[in-house]
Design an enzyme around this catalytic site. Structure first.
Site, PDB file in Angstrom:
ATOM      1  N   ALA A 200      47.039  41.202  33.888  1.00  0.00           N
ATOM      2  CA  ALA A 200      46.164  41.951  32.997  1.00  0.00           C
ATOM      3  C   ALA A 200      44.847  41.230  32.921  1.00  0.00           C
ATOM      4  O   ALA A 200      44.814  40.015  32.726  1.00  0.00           O
ATOM      5  CB  ALA A 200      46.803  42.033  31.623  1.00  0.00           C
TER       6      ALA A 200
ATOM      7  N   GLU B 202      40.555  41.381  31.549  1.00  0.00           N
ATOM      8  CA  GLU B 202      39.848  41.729  30.327  1.00  0.00           C
ATOM      9  C   GLU B 202      39.617  43.229  30.222  1.00  0.00           C
ATOM     10  O   GLU B 202      39.672  43.817  29.159  1.00  0.00           O
ATOM     11  CB  GLU B 202      38.488  40.997  30.323  1.00  0.00           C
ATOM     12  CG  GLU B 202      37.685  41.231  29.076  1.00  0.00           C
ATOM     13  CD  GLU B 202      36.226  40.829  29.256  1.00  0.00           C
ATOM     14  OE1 GLU B 202      35.885  40.297  30.329  1.00  0.00           O
ATOM     15  OE2 GLU B 202      35.445  41.049  28.325  1.00  0.00           O
ATOM     16  N   PHE B 203      39.383  43.877  31.366  1.00  0.00           N
ATOM     17  CA  PHE B 203      38.964  45.270  31.336  1.00  0.00           C
ATOM     18  C   PHE B 203      40.068  46.255  31.700  1.00  0.00           C
ATOM     19  O   PHE B 203      39.868  47.448  31.687  1.00  0.00           O
ATOM     20  CB  PHE B 203      37.793  45.468  32.304  1.00  0.00           C
ATOM     21  CG  PHE B 203      36.575  44.702  31.915  1.00  0.00           C
ATOM     22  CD1 PHE B 203      35.711  45.195  30.962  1.00  0.00           C
ATOM     23  CD2 PHE B 203      36.303  43.470  32.477  1.00  0.00           C
ATOM     24  CE1 PHE B 203      34.577  44.495  30.599  1.00  0.00           C
ATOM     25  CE2 PHE B 203      35.182  42.757  32.122  1.00  0.00           C
ATOM     26  CZ  PHE B 203      34.305  43.262  31.174  1.00  0.00           C
TER      27      PHE B 203
ATOM     28  N   LYS C 271      41.340  45.317  40.650  1.00  0.00           N
ATOM     29  CA  LYS C 271      41.121  45.290  39.200  1.00  0.00           C
ATOM     30  C   LYS C 271      40.528  46.620  38.817  1.00  0.00           C
ATOM     31  O   LYS C 271      39.560  47.065  39.458  1.00  0.00           O
ATOM     32  CB  LYS C 271      40.108  44.207  38.849  1.00  0.00           C
ATOM     33  CG  LYS C 271      40.678  42.845  38.868  1.00  0.00           C
ATOM     34  CD  LYS C 271      39.651  41.886  38.326  1.00  0.00           C
ATOM     35  CE  LYS C 271      40.125  40.484  38.597  1.00  0.00           C
ATOM     36  NZ  LYS C 271      39.168  39.496  38.152  1.00  0.00           N
TER      37      LYS C 271
ATOM     38  N   TYR D 270      43.900  39.333  48.378  1.00  0.00           N
ATOM     39  CA  TYR D 270      45.091  39.119  47.559  1.00  0.00           C
ATOM     40  C   TYR D 270      45.546  37.666  47.667  1.00  0.00           C
ATOM     41  O   TYR D 270      45.609  37.110  48.757  1.00  0.00           O
ATOM     42  CB  TYR D 270      46.203  40.050  48.026  1.00  0.00           C
ATOM     43  CG  TYR D 270      47.467  39.884  47.221  1.00  0.00           C
ATOM     44  CD1 TYR D 270      47.443  40.024  45.839  1.00  0.00           C
ATOM     45  CD2 TYR D 270      48.677  39.586  47.834  1.00  0.00           C
ATOM     46  CE1 TYR D 270      48.585  39.863  45.088  1.00  0.00           C
ATOM     47  CE2 TYR D 270      49.831  39.431  47.089  1.00  0.00           C
ATOM     48  CZ  TYR D 270      49.778  39.566  45.713  1.00  0.00           C
ATOM     49  OH  TYR D 270      50.920  39.399  44.985  1.00  0.00           O
ATOM     50  N   MET D 271      45.836  37.047  46.538  1.00  0.00           N
ATOM     51  CA  MET D 271      46.250  35.649  46.514  1.00  0.00           C
ATOM     52  C   MET D 271      47.712  35.621  46.057  1.00  0.00           C
ATOM     53  O   MET D 271      48.019  35.771  44.866  1.00  0.00           O
ATOM     54  CB  MET D 271      45.348  34.866  45.573  1.00  0.00           C
ATOM     55  CG  MET D 271      43.874  34.936  45.948  1.00  0.00           C
ATOM     56  SD  MET D 271      43.513  34.102  47.491  1.00  0.00           S
ATOM     57  CE  MET D 271      43.557  32.405  46.997  1.00  0.00           C
TER      58      MET D 271
ATOM     59  N   ASP E  71      33.259  27.917  33.741  1.00  0.00           N
ATOM     60  CA  ASP E  71      34.639  28.056  33.259  1.00  0.00           C
ATOM     61  C   ASP E  71      35.610  27.626  34.356  1.00  0.00           C
ATOM     62  O   ASP E  71      36.599  28.298  34.616  1.00  0.00           O
ATOM     63  CB  ASP E  71      34.885  29.504  32.828  1.00  0.00           C
ATOM     64  CG  ASP E  71      36.125  29.614  31.937  1.00  0.00           C
ATOM     65  OD1 ASP E  71      36.646  28.565  31.523  1.00  0.00           O
ATOM     66  OD2 ASP E  71      36.561  30.746  31.672  1.00  0.00           O
TER      67      ASP E  71
ATOM     68  N   ARG F 127      43.393  27.640  35.597  1.00  0.00           N
ATOM     69  CA  ARG F 127      43.772  29.049  35.378  1.00  0.00           C
ATOM     70  C   ARG F 127      42.821  30.003  36.097  1.00  0.00           C
ATOM     71  O   ARG F 127      43.139  31.167  36.292  1.00  0.00           O
ATOM     72  CB  ARG F 127      43.819  29.369  33.880  1.00  0.00           C
ATOM     73  CG  ARG F 127      42.484  29.245  33.206  1.00  0.00           C
ATOM     74  CD  ARG F 127      42.508  29.434  31.704  1.00  0.00           C
ATOM     75  NE  ARG F 127      41.227  29.009  31.165  1.00  0.00           N
ATOM     76  CZ  ARG F 127      40.900  27.766  30.895  1.00  0.00           C
ATOM     77  NH1 ARG F 127      41.784  26.823  31.044  1.00  0.00           N
ATOM     78  NH2 ARG F 127      39.678  27.450  30.467  1.00  0.00           N
ATOM     79  N   ASN F 128      41.631  29.514  36.449  1.00  0.00           N
ATOM     80  CA  ASN F 128      40.667  30.369  37.144  1.00  0.00           C
ATOM     81  C   ASN F 128      40.586  30.080  38.633  1.00  0.00           C
ATOM     82  O   ASN F 128      39.620  30.436  39.294  1.00  0.00           O
ATOM     83  CB  ASN F 128      39.287  30.235  36.502  1.00  0.00           C
ATOM     84  CG  ASN F 128      39.280  30.876  35.133  1.00  0.00           C
ATOM     85  OD1 ASN F 128      40.040  31.812  34.899  1.00  0.00           O
ATOM     86  ND2 ASN F 128      38.463  30.381  34.236  1.00  0.00           N
TER      87      ASN F 128
HETATM   88  P1  AMP Z   1      41.449  37.994  35.878  1.00  0.00           P
HETATM   89  O1  AMP Z   1      41.070  39.212  35.150  1.00  0.00           O
HETATM   90  O2  AMP Z   1      40.580  37.704  37.043  1.00  0.00           O
HETATM   91  O3  AMP Z   1      41.592  36.794  34.979  1.00  0.00           O
HETATM   92  O4  AMP Z   1      42.906  38.297  36.489  1.00  0.00           O
HETATM   93  C1  AMP Z   1      44.073  38.387  35.692  1.00  0.00           C
HETATM   94  C2  AMP Z   1      45.274  37.893  36.477  1.00  0.00           C
HETATM   95  O5  AMP Z   1      45.495  38.735  37.602  1.00  0.00           O
HETATM   96  C3  AMP Z   1      45.090  36.486  37.044  1.00  0.00           C
HETATM   97  O6  AMP Z   1      45.478  35.490  36.144  1.00  0.00           O
HETATM   98  C4  AMP Z   1      45.997  36.511  38.259  1.00  0.00           C
HETATM   99  O7  AMP Z   1      47.319  36.220  37.897  1.00  0.00           O
HETATM  100  C5  AMP Z   1      45.914  37.961  38.715  1.00  0.00           C
HETATM  101  N1  AMP Z   1      44.924  38.085  39.787  1.00  0.00           N
HETATM  102  C6  AMP Z   1      43.603  38.306  39.679  1.00  0.00           C
HETATM  103  N2  AMP Z   1      43.021  38.365  40.882  1.00  0.00           N
HETATM  104  C7  AMP Z   1      43.992  38.167  41.796  1.00  0.00           C
HETATM  105  C8  AMP Z   1      44.015  38.091  43.221  1.00  0.00           C
HETATM  106  N3  AMP Z   1      42.914  38.228  43.953  1.00  0.00           N
HETATM  107  N4  AMP Z   1      45.200  37.872  43.826  1.00  0.00           N
HETATM  108  C9  AMP Z   1      46.325  37.709  43.072  1.00  0.00           C
HETATM  109  N5  AMP Z   1      46.352  37.756  41.742  1.00  0.00           N
HETATM  110  C10 AMP Z   1      45.215  37.978  41.088  1.00  0.00           C
END
Ligand code: AMP
Length: 968
Positions: A628, A630-631, A652, A700-701, A745, A749-750
C-alpha cells in the site's frame, strides 16, 4: 557373540525398511560428489581394523541392487577402539568439502543386558595426504572432525514393531591444500550401521547472466566469496566489466556490470543472434533489432545500418534510426515589395520538404543590364538581411540595390541532403526593376497655413502607379513629428500649417511593385499673413532631386523590417520592445546531468511529458496487490511494450476521488524518477495518465523493501554479501548526488531489493518525506522529519544536502549490518536528538567489521564537510570487497551489561527478549542452566533463525567470560 549377531541382523533388517535408494539420489546441481558409497558396485575397499571391528556387508536396496555398507556392534565388550578408513579421496581442487553420512545407531537402553560401557556416539576424522595409497596412518595423525551422535536412535518398542530413523549428518572440512585426504570413523563401543557416506564439494555452476558467461567455479575455502569475472558471450561486448561472486554455498551473488549485443546483433535468451534481413541495430545496446526506417533497406543479416534507396540520402548528422530523405522541391509563389532601392522578397515553402524538417533557403542575385547583355552576379555591394544563404524563414530583405536597375533573384530550397544529391537544385526566380525618383514641381502657392505642390510621376514606373506619398515636417523637427499624406493625383494642397514656419516636403510614388525613391527635399515657409500667391503664380520651380535624399529614411525602414518583421508604420511609431524569450531550463539537454525539480514547471503535466513515457494501459497486466502506498495500492504485474520483451513491473495507482494536488504529487514521483538512469536507482518504465486509474509503472523488485527483507533473513548473509548490498546503495546515492539530487529520506525501508540481491534506491515523491513516511516526526520548526535517519543540521535548520544524505547512509549501513534492527532501539526521538548532540553514536552491530563501523562513524561526523562523499564511500567498499581479509577484524562490541540475575533479564540484555517464553517452557529458568545450552537445543525450543542462534550463543559466551573474570 550370538547377541552381537542378533543386533547386527536387526540393523540389517532395517536397511530394507529404510529404503535407501541410489536411483532416487539426485544431488543439487551445485554439489560435485567426490565419493558416494551408495554408488559403489563392488567392495568399497575401506580399511577396517582391528578385524573384529567394522565389517563390510552387502544389503539390497528397494530395487534389489546390492549396496555396500559398514556396521559394528561390539556393545558387550568394554574398551572398543574400532577404526574404519576410506580410500584416498582426491579433492579435485576444492578447498572445502562436505561429508554427509547416513547411519543408524542403537539406543543402549534398548539392548537388554549390555554393560554400561555401551556408547551412542562415534568419531569422525580426516587425514590430508598427497599419497593416494597409504596403507597405514597413525591414529594420532588424524584430525578430528566431530563426535557424531544420533538425533534419533532406534528403540525396540515391541517385538516386530521397531521404531528407527535414519540419521543424516553433514560436516565440513575447510582449507584443504593437499591432493586429497582419507576419512576415518572411530567406534568406541556403539552399535552403528554406516549406511552411506557421501563426500562432495560445492561449486557455482556455469551460468550466463546479463550476456556474460561465468565459468563453473569452486567455492572458497573459508566463507569468503570468490569474485569471478564473466566473459561476454559471442557477438556481444562489455558495457561494464561483468563480475559476480560465488558464495560458500554454491550460489551466485551480486551481479555487477553487463555485456550487450554488438551492432547488427540482438539478444535472444542468453546469446546474441544476427539481425534478420530488413532489420538493423546500430549500437551495442540491449535493444532489439529494428525495422529499417522508410526509404532504406538491409538485404543481408547483421546490418548495423540500413542502406538508402536510390535518390534518398542520409546526412552525416542523421542517425541510422532516421528515414532516408531527398532534397526539397523548389520554393513557391514568390512575392516582392519594392521600397526604393531595397526589395523585400517572400515565398512559400516547397511542397515537398524531402521528408526533412531542416529546409533552409539560399538567395542568388543577378544584375541584368537589359541591353541584351547577359546578367552578372550582383557582387558584394548588395546587402541581404538577415543573410543571403541558409535562411530559415521564407523571406529576405535585399538592400543597397541600384536605382532604376533590373535584377533577377532566384531562391533555392536546401536541406541536409541537398549536397549529397547529384541533381541540380530546384529554384524559383523573380525579376525586379528598382524604383525611380519623382520629379517634383513646386508651385509656390502659399498661404499662411497651406501650401500647394504639384509633380511629375516617374518615366518608367515598375508597374502601374497606385498613389503618391507626400511627407512633410517642420524644419529641424523631423525627429519629433512628421506627417505622411497620400493622393492618387499629382497635385496636393497641404493645409493646417503654422504661419511663418519653414516646412520640408518630399514626394514618392507607389506602384503595385512597391515604393519608388523620394525626390529631394524642398523647403517652404508659410506666409505671416493671408495672401493668394507669393511670387509669380505661373512660375513653377522644377526640382529633380537626387536619390541620395532618401537614404536616411531607408535606413529607418530597414531597421523596422528587421525588428518587427514586415510591419513598418508610416507615422513614427514606437517599436514593440524586444520580446524576452525566457528559457526556463525545463527541457533536459542531451548529456545534461542535473536533476530538474518538477516545481520548476508551471505546468506539472509538462514535467511528466518531458520525463516519463506514456504507456498504453492495454500493455499492462496487473496480477496481485503487493503493498500500500500513500496514494493507493501497489501491485505487481507484467508490461509488454511493442517490440520489447515482457517484463515484471510494479504498478502504483492513484486511488479514485483524488484532488488535483494529489494527482500532481503522485505523478511528481514519476517526473523525478524518470530523470534517473542507474542500476541502483529504481527504474521508471512509464506512466498511464490518459485513462484512469492514473498509474506509475516501475521495474519489479522481487524481494520488496530492504528492512523487511533483512529481518526475514536475519544472520543468513556473509559479511561480503552485506558489503555488496551497501556498495549498491552507495553507488546509487553517488549517482543522485552527482545529479545534485538530495533524497532526504534515505532509509532501509526506502530501498528495494530484487531477486539478485541488487538494491535500488526508491521513494522519490515530493510530498513523501513530509507526509508518507511513518518514521517522520514533527520538529520544533514545524517540518516533518525521520529523526533517526536525519543529520543534526537537517533536523535543526532544514539544511538538507548530499552530506546529510551521507549521514542517513551511515544509518542504513547500521540497519544492514544489524539485519534491520531499529536505529537507537526504543529510544524516543527527543532522546536521540539529545544523545547525538552530546556526541553519542550508534555502536557497531554484532559481528560488524571494524572498518565498516569506522565508515559509519565517518558518515556521522558532526561537521558535514568532514563526512565522506558518496564517491569515496563506493571506493572504500570496493576495496573491502577486493580484500575480504580486511573485514576479519570485528568491532569490539560493547558487551551488553550481563550483570543480570535472571534468564529473562539476560535475554533482555542481549536483545533477545522475544524468546523468554521459549526458554521458560524448555525449563531454562536459571543462568547456570543456560551456560551449556547447545545449538540443537536452541533449534528444538524454536529459536530457528541462524542470526538469533548466534546472538544467544555469543551471549552465553559472554556469560562464561564474566564468570571466569569473577573467579580470577
Ligand atoms: P511506496 O509507496 O513506494 O512506499 O511502496 C509501498 C510498498 O510497495 C513498498 O514498501 C514495497 O513493499 C512495495 N513496492 C513499491 N515499489 C515496488 C517495486 N518496484 N517492486 C516491488 N515492490 C514494491
Amino acid at each position: 557373540m550370538a547377541l552381537v549377531w542378533m543386533y547386527t541382523s536387526l540393523l540389517i533388517f532395517h536397511f530394507s525398511f529404510l529404503k535407501p535408494s541410489r536411483a532416487l539420489r539426485n544431488y543439487p546441481e551445485n554439489e560435485v560428489t567426490l565419493l558416494d558409497s551408495m554408488s559403489a558396485l563392488g567392495d568399497l575397499g575401506w580399511e577396517a581394523y582391528p578385524p573384529e571391528g567394522w565389517e563390510e556387508i552387502s544389503v539390497m536396496d528397494e530395487r534389489n541392487t546390492p549396496m555396500r555398507s559398514y556396521q559394528v556392534c561390539n556393545v558387550m565388550e568394554a574398551n572398543q577402539n574400532n577404526w574404519l578408513r576410506t580410500r584416498h579421496i582426491a579433492r579435485d581442487g576444492a578447498q572445502r568439502v562436505y561429508v554427509e553420512i547416513k547411519f543408524t545407531l542403537r539406543d543402549c537402553n534398548s539392548l537388554p543386558g549390555v554393560p554400561g560401557t555401551c556408547k551412542e556416539t562415534f568419531n569422525m576424522f580426516y587425514y590430508e595426504s598427497n599419497n593416494p595409497s597409504l596403507w597405514f596412518i597413525k591414529e594420532s595423525q588424524y584430525v578430528k572432525i566431530d563426535t557424531i551422535a544420533a538425533d534419533e536412535s532406534f528403540t525396540q518398542t515391541d517385538v516386530g514393531d521397531r521404531v528407527m530413523k535414519l540419521n543424516t549428518e553433514v560436516r565440513d572440512i575447510g582449507n584443504l591444500s593437499k591432493k586429497g585426504f582419507y576419512l576415518a570413523f572411530q567406534d568406541v563401543g556403539a552399535c552403528i550401521a554406516l549406511v552411506s557416506v557421501r563426500v562432495f564439494y560445492k561449486r557455482c555452476p556455469a551460468a550466463v547472466l546479463n550476456l556474460a558467461r561465468f565459468p563453473d567455479t569452486v567455492t572458497g575455502g573459508d566463507s569468503a566469496l570468490v569474485e569471478v569475472h564473466g566473459a561476454c558471450v559471442d557477438d556481444s561486448e562489455e558495457v561494464e566489466a561483468p563480475r559476480m561472486y560465488c558464495s560458500a554455498d554454491g550460489g551466485w551473488l551480486v551481479p555487477i556490470g553487463r555485456c550487450a549485443c554488438r551492432p547488427g546483433f540482438e539478444e535472444s535468451k542468453d546469446h546474441c543472434q544476427p539481425c534478420s534481413p530488413g532489420t538493423y541495430k546500430a549500437a551495442a545496446s540491449d535493444e532489439y533489432c529494428s525495422k529499417c526506417p522508410p526509404h532504406s533497406h538491409a538485404h543481408q543479416e547483421t546490418a548495423d545500418e540500413c542502406t538508402c534507396e536510390s535518390g534518398f540520402y542520409r546526412s552525416r548528422a542523421d542517425t541510422p534510426a532516421m528515414a532516408c530523405t531527398k532534397p526539397p522541391s523548389a520554393p513557391e509563389n514568390p512575392v516582392y515589395t519594392l521600397n526604393d532601392t531595397s526589395v523585400s522578397l517572400e515565398w512559400d515553402p516547397p511542397q515537398d520538404g524531402g521528408g526533412r524538417g531542416d529546409v533552409t533557403y539560399d538567395v542568388r542575385c543577378r544584375k541584368c543590364p537589359g541591353d541584351g547583355r547577359k546578367c552578372s552576379p550582383c557582387g558584394s555591394g548588395v546587402r541581404f538581411l538577415p543573410r543571403q544563404l541558409g535562411l530559415t524563414s521564407p523571406r529576405v530583405l535585399v538592400s543597397d540595390l541600384l536605382a532604376d536597375t533590373n535584377y533577377s533573384f532566384s531562391v533555392e530550397a536546401v536541406n541536409g541532403v541537398s549536397d549529397l544529391s547529384p541533381t541540380a537544385r530546384q529554384q524559383v526566380t523573380v525579376n525586379i526593376t528598382t524604383g525611380q525618383t519623382v520629379s517634383v514641381i513646386l508651385k509656390e502657392r502659399k498661404s499662411k497655413d497651406s501650401v500647394t505642390l504639384a509633380w511629375h510621376g516617374p518615366d518608367r514606373p515598375d508597374g502601374a502607379i497606385v498613389e503618391y506619398e507626400v511627407i512633410y515636417y517642420e524644419k529641424n523637427q523631423r525627429d519629433q513629428n512628421y506627417t505622411v499624406l497620400k493622393t492618387k493625383a499629382t497635385v496636393m494642397t497641404v493645409e493646417g500649417l503654422k504661419p511663418g514656419t519653414t516646412y520640408v516636403f518630399r514626394v514618392r510614388a507607389r506602384t503595385d511593385g512597391g515604393y519608388g525613391s523620394y525626390g529631394g527635399e524642398i523647403e517652404l515657409e508659410t506666409s505671416h499673413e493671408d495672401m493668394l500667391a507669393i511670387g509669380d503664380p505661373n512660375q513653377s520651380t522644377i526640382l529633380v532631386v537626387s536619390v541620395a535624399g532618401g537614404v536616411v529614411l531607408l535606413i529607418f525602414l530597414v531597421a523596422c523590417f528587421v525588428v518587427s518583421g514586415r510591419h513598418c508604420g508610416y507615422i513614427k511609431a514606437k517599436q514593440d520592445p524586444d520580446e524576452e524569450k525566457v528559457q526556463r531550463g525545463r527541457v533536459k539537454l542531451p548529456g545534461s546531468k542535473t536533476y530538474i525539480h518538477p516545481h520548476t514547471y508551471e505546468d506539472p503535466n509538462q514535467a511528466i511529458r518531458d520525463f516519463a513515457k506514456e504507456i498504453d494501459a492495454s500493455c499492462i497486466r496487473i496480477e496481485r496487490v503487493i503493498g500500500a502506498g500513500e496514494f493507493g495500492e501497489v501491485c505487481s504485474g507484467r508490461l509488454k511494450l511493442p517490440s520489447k520483451r515482457e517484463i515484471y513491473v510494479a504498478i502504483k495507482s492513484l486511488k479514485a476521488g483524488y484532488t488535483e494536488k494529489q494527482r500532481r504529487d503522485f505523478l511528481s514521483e514519476a517526473s523525478i524518477m524518470g530523470q534517473f538512469d542507474h542500476p541502483n536507482i529504481i527504474r521508471l518504465e512509464g506512466v498511464v495518465t490518459k485513462c484512469k486509474p492514473v498509474m506509475i509503472i516501475t521495474e519489479y523488485m522481487e524481494n520488496g523493501s530492504l528492512d523487511t527483507f533483512l529481518k526475514k533473513n536475519d544472520g543468513r548473509f556473509t559479511v561480503i554479501q552485506l558489503v555488496g548490498i551497501l556498495r549498491g546503495i552507495a553507488s546509487g546515492m553517488k549517482y543522485l548526488s552527482d545529479m545534485s539530487y538530495v533524497h532526504r529520506d534515505l532509509a532501509a525501508r526506502n530501498i528495494l531489493v530484487n531477486s539478485n540481491l541488487v538494491c535500488k534506491v526508491s521513494d522519490f515523491g515530493l510530498s513523501r518525506v513530509l507526509e508518507d513516511d511513518p518514521e517522520a516526526a514533527y520538529t520544533t520548526r514545524g517540518g516533518k522529519i525521520p529523526i533517526r535517519w536525519t543529520a543534526p543540521e537537517a533536523i535543526a535548520y532544514r539544511k538538507f544536502t548530499s552530506a546529510s544524505d551521507v549521514w542517513s547512509y551511515g544509518i542504513v549501513m547500521w540497519e544492514v549490518m544489524s539485519y534491520g534492527e531499529r536505529p537507537y532501539w526504543e529510544m524516543s526521538n527527543q532522546d536521540v536528538i539529545k544523545a547525538i548532540d552530546e556526541g553519542y553514536r550508534l555502536p557497531a552491530p554484532m559481528d560488524c567489521p571494524v572498518v565498516l563501523h569506522q565508515l559509519m562513524l565517518n558518515c556521522w561526523e558532526k561537521g558535514r564537510s568532514d563526512r565522506p562523499k558518496f564517491g569515496q564511500i563506493v571506493n572504500t567498499l570496493d576495496k573491502l570487497i577486493r580484500n575480504p581479509s580486511s573485514l576479519k577484524d570485528l568491532a569490539n562490541v560493547s558487551t551488553p551489561d550481563l550483570s543480570v540475575g535472571t534468564v529473562d533479564e539476560w535475554l533482555d540484555a542481549i536483545r533477545m527478549g522475544q524468546y523468554k517464553e521459549n526458554f521458560a517452557s524448555a525449563g531454562y529458568v536459571t543462568l547456570d542452566a543456560i551456560l551449556y545450552i547447545s545449538l540443537s537445543e536452541l533449534s528444538k525450543m524454536g529459536v530457528t533463525l541462524v542470526g538469533h542462534q548466534k546472538k544467544i550463543l555469543s551471549g552465553v559466551q559472554s556469560l562464561h567470560a564474566q564468570g571466569s573474570q569473577v573467579q580470577v
